[in-house]
Motif scaffolding. Structure first.
Motif, PDB file in Angstrom:
ATOM      1  N   SER A   1       0.815  -1.217   0.000  1.00 62.34           N
ATOM      2  CA  SER A   1       0.000   0.000   0.000  1.00 62.34           C
ATOM      3  C   SER A   1       0.844   1.260   0.000  1.00 62.34           C
ATOM      4  CB  SER A   1      -0.923   0.014   1.227  1.00 62.34           C
ATOM      5  OG  SER A   1      -1.836  -1.055   1.208  1.00 62.34           O
ATOM      6  N   LEU A   2       1.881   1.305   0.833  1.00 62.63           N
ATOM      7  CA  LEU A   2       2.667   2.539   0.960  1.00 62.63           C
ATOM      8  C   LEU A   2       3.326   2.942  -0.360  1.00 62.63           C
ATOM      9  CD1 LEU A   2       4.270   1.977   4.498  1.00 62.63           C
ATOM     10  CD2 LEU A   2       2.194   3.251   3.921  1.00 62.63           C
TER      11      LEU A   2
ATOM     12  N   ASN B   1      -7.045   0.514   5.710  1.00 60.81           N
ATOM     13  CA  ASN B   1      -5.617   0.780   5.903  1.00 60.81           C
ATOM     14  C   ASN B   1      -5.104   1.807   4.898  1.00 60.81           C
ATOM     15  OD1 ASN B   1      -5.401  -1.014   8.028  1.00 60.81           O
ATOM     16  ND2 ASN B   1      -4.629  -2.700   6.805  1.00 60.81           N
ATOM     17  N   MET B   2      -5.523   1.667   3.639  1.00 65.07           N
ATOM     18  CA  MET B   2      -5.040   2.599   2.616  1.00 65.07           C
ATOM     19  C   MET B   2      -5.562   4.010   2.857  1.00 65.07           C
ATOM     20  SD  MET B   2      -4.775   0.494  -0.939  1.00 65.07           S
ATOM     21  CE  MET B   2      -3.319   1.349  -1.514  1.00 65.07           C
ATOM     22  N   LYS B   3      -6.787   4.115   3.360  1.00 69.24           N
ATOM     23  CA  LYS B   3      -7.305   5.439   3.710  1.00 69.24           C
ATOM     24  C   LYS B   3      -6.474   6.065   4.822  1.00 69.24           C
ATOM     25  CE  LYS B   3     -12.053   4.518   2.261  1.00 69.24           C
ATOM     26  NZ  LYS B   3     -13.395   4.069   2.677  1.00 69.24           N
TER      27      LYS B   3
ATOM     28  N   ASN C   1      -9.670   5.781  -2.591  1.00 68.96           N
ATOM     29  CA  ASN C   1      -9.811   4.355  -2.849  1.00 68.96           C
ATOM     30  C   ASN C   1     -11.211   3.899  -2.475  1.00 68.96           C
ATOM     31  OD1 ASN C   1      -9.955   2.327  -0.447  1.00 68.96           O
ATOM     32  ND2 ASN C   1      -8.498   3.880   0.296  1.00 68.96           N
ATOM     33  N   ILE C   2     -11.697   2.866  -3.161  1.00 66.50           N
ATOM     34  CA  ILE C   2     -13.012   2.303  -2.858  1.00 66.50           C
ATOM     35  C   ILE C   2     -12.907   0.785  -2.825  1.00 66.50           C
ATOM     36  CG2 ILE C   2     -14.322   4.217  -3.839  1.00 66.50           C
ATOM     37  CD1 ILE C   2     -14.777   2.547  -6.343  1.00 66.50           C
ATOM     38  N   ALA C   3     -13.787   0.146  -2.051  1.00 71.94           N
ATOM     39  CA  ALA C   3     -13.853  -1.313  -1.959  1.00 71.94           C
ATOM     40  C   ALA C   3     -15.070  -1.796  -2.731  1.00 71.94           C
ATOM     41  CB  ALA C   3     -13.931  -1.748  -0.502  1.00 71.94           C
ATOM     42  N   ILE C   4     -14.844  -2.746  -3.618  1.00 73.09           N
ATOM     43  CA  ILE C   4     -15.904  -3.343  -4.436  1.00 73.09           C
ATOM     44  C   ILE C   4     -16.051  -4.800  -3.997  1.00 73.09           C
ATOM     45  CG2 ILE C   4     -16.606  -3.961  -6.769  1.00 73.09           C
ATOM     46  CD1 ILE C   4     -16.600  -0.961  -6.250  1.00 73.09           C
ATOM     47  N   VAL C   5     -17.114  -5.103  -3.247  1.00 72.05           N
ATOM     48  CA  VAL C   5     -17.271  -6.445  -2.681  1.00 72.05           C
ATOM     49  C   VAL C   5     -18.704  -6.931  -2.865  1.00 72.05           C
ATOM     50  CG1 VAL C   5     -15.476  -6.037  -0.937  1.00 72.05           C
ATOM     51  CG2 VAL C   5     -17.862  -5.549  -0.376  1.00 72.05           C
TER      52      VAL C   5
ATOM     53  N   ARG D   1       6.379  -8.252  24.141  1.00 69.62           N
ATOM     54  CA  ARG D   1       7.774  -7.846  24.130  1.00 69.62           C
ATOM     55  C   ARG D   1       7.964  -6.629  23.227  1.00 69.62           C
ATOM     56  NH1 ARG D   1      10.280 -13.597  22.608  1.00 69.62           N
ATOM     57  NH2 ARG D   1       9.041 -13.075  20.793  1.00 69.62           N
ATOM     58  N   GLU D   2       7.007  -6.462  22.321  1.00 71.49           N
ATOM     59  CA  GLU D   2       7.111  -5.358  21.370  1.00 71.49           C
ATOM     60  C   GLU D   2       5.716  -5.077  20.879  1.00 71.49           C
ATOM     61  OE1 GLU D   2       9.366  -4.439  17.147  1.00 71.49           O
ATOM     62  OE2 GLU D   2       9.204  -6.469  17.914  1.00 71.49           O
ATOM     63  N   ALA D   3       5.327  -3.858  20.850  1.00 72.96           N
ATOM     64  CA  ALA D   3       3.923  -3.547  20.520  1.00 72.96           C
ATOM     65  C   ALA D   3       3.811  -2.665  19.295  1.00 72.96           C
ATOM     66  CB  ALA D   3       3.236  -2.875  21.704  1.00 72.96           C
ATOM     67  N   ARG D   4       4.758  -2.764  18.383  1.00 65.08           N
ATOM     68  CA  ARG D   4       4.657  -1.891  17.238  1.00 65.08           C
ATOM     69  C   ARG D   4       3.554  -2.340  16.315  1.00 65.08           C
ATOM     70  NH1 ARG D   4      10.160  -4.039  14.928  1.00 65.08           N
ATOM     71  NH2 ARG D   4       9.465  -5.572  13.414  1.00 65.08           N
ATOM     72  N   ARG D   5       2.920  -1.380  15.681  1.00 66.14           N
ATOM     73  CA  ARG D   5       1.826  -1.645  14.746  1.00 66.14           C
ATOM     74  C   ARG D   5       2.391  -2.184  13.461  1.00 66.14           C
ATOM     75  NH1 ARG D   5      -2.787   1.609  14.860  1.00 66.14           N
ATOM     76  NH2 ARG D   5      -3.262   0.482  12.960  1.00 66.14           N
ATOM     77  N   ARG D   6       1.599  -3.039  12.774  1.00 64.24           N
ATOM     78  CA  ARG D   6       2.050  -3.533  11.487  1.00 64.24           C
ATOM     79  C   ARG D   6       0.983  -3.350  10.448  1.00 64.24           C
ATOM     80  NH1 ARG D   6       6.288  -8.393  12.633  1.00 64.24           N
ATOM     81  NH2 ARG D   6       7.360  -7.266  14.239  1.00 64.24           N
TER      82      ARG D   6
END
Length: 408
Positions: free
Chosen positions: A56-57, A94-96, A106-110, A403-408
């Motif tokens: 995404s990034l 996430n992309m928003k 972005n839009i989601a088509i489902v 032990r580690e709380a970083r976001r992914r």
């Protein structure tokens, strides 16, 4: 390494900071630079490795740096295909978040919801479309989607799309895209069909492989209870009396089984909901939101419905039914122990599932400790299984502190 080291633009860095992302994961470190360079990429990575941000990034960066065409409607410049509604909606969210300081849309088509609103979104225009193959094909057949300007294609969870029978839809969609494009391909496993697709679709790709599927995360504490089929629900009720099980994602083999387990838990006054393909999109999203907020303690799911469920602090995964595909076990338990945290995976094994257990242990190259002294032991337990059993208290400890709380 930091996100700054990956040469991401200030609007993205600002968004990552706001969303509390502190450092890139291994797949982000390895994937973002070549994708920014316009290279095709094949990523072999299981759930929880941070692959959504890995594609995404750089997509957001590449598209946001292009000159806008004054007065024209937004064209679809990136298409992301994914197997389930939940995963498509999660990627869209996430992309928003990642692109909140850019002007991209972005839009989601489902499927599973009325297409009227999606028609309006498409009419208004979008830079990025995240779609499930079935609904996208429907809209393409109605000439409501223009894919002639797609520059970047992402096939996410390609192995699951294959399992769900989307291979022909995928090929139809890809045939409508420009041949000159960048393709990013992600799959957790590499069956022969996936290998053929990679060779057909990708041009001189960069390959990134993170945490092979045969290696379970060490920080996940695993155990198995040998139990007769008719006693599984009673055993689950018994285990859930332990308050240390803050949240549990329970996997069943069938949709009917998921409903039956959820009803049994509710009857025992345990807050539980089921999520599977027969539920409406609104019901599935409501159940997922309740689980994430803590209103519902137990979410009972089938494997397909569980794709896209991303909960950072999930304490327990329970295999009510052992899967007959050993890789599926690895994906299931990988939903706990995410983002540097510990977790616990508990499995129930009835007599007919003993061969599945053997295959799982062969894949992960370790013996899963078998719990003894629980209230519902399997009758006629094989002697070898008895010898490997461990005390119940040893297999039901609380998960260790993060032990580690970083976001992914």
């Amino acid at each position: 390494m930091t996100f700054e080291d990956l040469k991401l633009i200030p609007p993205i860095l600002k968004a990552l900071s706001k969303e509390n992302y502190t450092a890139p994961t291994p797949i982000q470190e390895q994937a973002i630079p070549p994708v920014l360079e316009g290279r095709d990429l094949f990523g072999c990575a299981q759930t929880g490795t941070g692959k959504t941000a890995a594609f995404s990034l750089p997509i957001i960066q590449r598209l946001s740096q292009q000159q806008a065409v004054n007065g024209s409607k937004r064209r679809i410049r990136s298409l992301i295909l994914t197997p389930t509604r939940e995963l498509a909606l999660q990627i869209s969210d996430n992309m928003k978040a990642y692109g909140q300081f850019t002007n991209l849309r972005n839009i989601a088509i489902v499927g599973g919801v009325s297409q009227k609103e999606q028609e309006r979104w498409l009419e208004q225009g979008a830079d990025i479309v995240i779609a499930t193959p079935g609904r996208l094909i429907d809209l393409m057949n109605q000439n409501l989607v223009d894919l002639r300007h797609v520059q970047i294609l992402v096939l996410d969870e390609a192995d699951r799309m294959l399992d769900m029978g989307f291979i022909n839809d995928m090929k139809k969609i890809i045939a409508k895209l420009p041949t000159s494009r960048q393709t990013l391909f992600f799959s957790a496993t590499m069956p022969p069909e996936i290998s053929k697709l990679v060779q057909t679709l990708l041009k001189d790709p960069v390959k990134v492989e993170i945490t092979p599927v045969s290696s379970t995360v060490d920080r996940i504490e695993q155990s198995v209870y040998l139990v007769n089929k008719e006693n599984k629900l009673a055993l689950l009720n018994h285990l859930l009396q332990d308050p240390s099980i803050v949240s549990a994602l329970v996997f069943t083999r069938t949709k009917h089984g998921a409903d039956r387990v959820a009803r049994g838990l509710t009857k025992a006054k345990i807050a539980a909901q089921a999520i599977h393909g027969d539920k409406s999109q609104n019901a599935r999203q409501a159940a997922l939101n309740n689980f994430k907020s803590g209103t519902t303690r137990v979410l009972v799911a089938t494997d397909i419905a569980a794709r896209g469920i991303d909960i950072e602090e999930l304490s327990h995964v329970v295999n009510f039914n052992l899967p007959n595909i050993p890789e599926t076990y690895v994906h299931r338990i990988g939903r706990t122990g995410r983002a540097g945290m510990s977790g616990i995976a508990i499995s129930f094994c009835e007599e007919e599932e003993l061969p599945y257990l053997k295959d799982i242990e062969k894949l992960i190259k370790k013996t899963i400790p078998k719990v003894k002294d629980h209230p519902y032991p399997m009758q006629s337990v094989p002697a070898a299984a008895k010898a490997e059993a461990v005390p119940a208290q040893a297999a039901s400890r609380k998960p260790a502190k993060p032990r580690e709380a970083r976001r992914r």
